[in-house]
Design an enzyme around this catalytic site. Sequence first.
Site, PDB file in Angstrom:
ATOM      1  CE  LYS A   1      -0.620  -0.522   5.074  1.00 51.33           C
ATOM      2  NZ  LYS A   1      -1.388  -0.958   6.087  1.00 51.33           N
TER       3      LYS A   1
ATOM      4  NE  ARG B   1      -7.171   0.514  11.656  1.00 51.50           N
ATOM      5  CZ  ARG B   1      -5.664  -0.126  10.630  1.00 51.50           C
ATOM      6  NH1 ARG B   1      -4.409   1.285  10.639  1.00 51.50           N
ATOM      7  NH2 ARG B   1      -5.125  -1.134  10.549  1.00 51.50           N
TER       8      ARG B   1
ATOM      9  CE1 TYR C   1      14.096  31.002   5.345  1.00 46.23           C
ATOM     10  CE2 TYR C   1      14.084  28.914   5.010  1.00 46.23           C
ATOM     11  CZ  TYR C   1      13.270  30.073   4.503  1.00 46.23           C
ATOM     12  OH  TYR C   1      13.151  30.255   3.236  1.00 46.23           O
TER      13      TYR C   1
ATOM     14  CG  MET D   1      10.597  23.321   0.056  1.00 46.10           C
ATOM     15  SD  MET D   1       9.361  25.191  -1.246  1.00 46.10           S
ATOM     16  CE  MET D   1       8.441  25.423   0.317  1.00 46.10           C
TER      17      MET D   1
END
Length: 371
Positions: free
Chosen positions: A43, A139, A263, A316
Amino acid sequence: MTGLANRLINRPILASIRTSAFRHNLNRVRELAPESKIWAVIKAKAYGHGLEGALQGLESTDGFALLDIEDAQWLRAQQWQGRILLLEGLFHENEIPVARELHLDLVVHCEAQIQWLETNALAGKPLNIFLKLNSGMNRLGFTPKAYRNAFHRLHAAGYHLHHMTHFANADQMDRQPTVGQQMECLQETIEGLEASSSLGNSAAILWHRNAVGEWARPGIMLYGASPTGRHADIAHAHLEPVMQLRSEIIDVQELKKGDRVGYGGRYEAPEDMRIGVVACGYADGYPRHAKDGTPVWVESESGVGVSCPIVGQVSMDMLTIDLRGAPAAGVGTVVELWGTVISVDDVAQMSGTIGYELLCALAPRVPVSIE
Ligand SMILES: *Cc1c(COP(=O)(O)O)cnc(C)c1O
């Protein structure tokens, strides 16, 4: 230092998928669960590795388990003739004709799915159903009370049934529900209902050999990462990492003591030092939450290499590493973000997550090479 250039015409980032590692890990599953057939769980585009490499590396599996019908269509288009299981079954009634045409096996976990299958119970080769019991994870699946009735209805409609459940805590001993409790629930519920079963995920295959069933469902171990998120827990299982994520240093900065990086200026240079700027950031799937100290492997001419810690916030498209341990490194030096030396689980741990999430989050912009 080979560089990635011979494989790339663009940004120097590359995810290499080692099909030999897939083969090795599948063999390990067979050794650990010798009585079971194997649903190789692919998956989420094979946990971020891509379906193509997974098909090449895992072609000796008994079947593939996945979620998306498009992925099943792709497998059939590649001439995959083995079995395919839709792990969450049908999402809508109108998928039944495609499921039949592709000869898919279906999980059935809720009443609506039973009704669709009753309404569309055509003659011909019966579909294989893996009927899901909610044995405590809460679930997907039928409660023990509803399970037997669901079984009888699908049986009466002509389907070929298997039992299935999923464990919440096969990777830890002290959490409830335990594998033992879920097994007990299963055994009581299916008493007298003749059918084979599919139970164990990777953690059960590794640590609960009696809770695997006739069809094992390994996922993460096929990719060489740990069900617990801690690499140490699989160190003795002899699994091989399949994905290697590499990039290159694209710039070097000479910092003075007290200079800050990136940053927010999170890292402050404790002395004069060199830092390397690596072409990999969170838009590639590298975790933005990686703390200072997260290891990056810097390759070297001699082939030895050295681990260099991340310093400063991951951005990024780039991240920054402390090059004090790698004086020879410079622009063009190849680094491994995770793979053969740096375990993806170790990067995940430094980022507050598990290897599963990092692998699945590999960004589509990262080129993949199948090796
Ligand atoms: C994802 C999944 C698996 C595989 O789990 P791993 O922990 O990756 O081995 C098995 N069964 C089901 C139902 C799943 O959704």
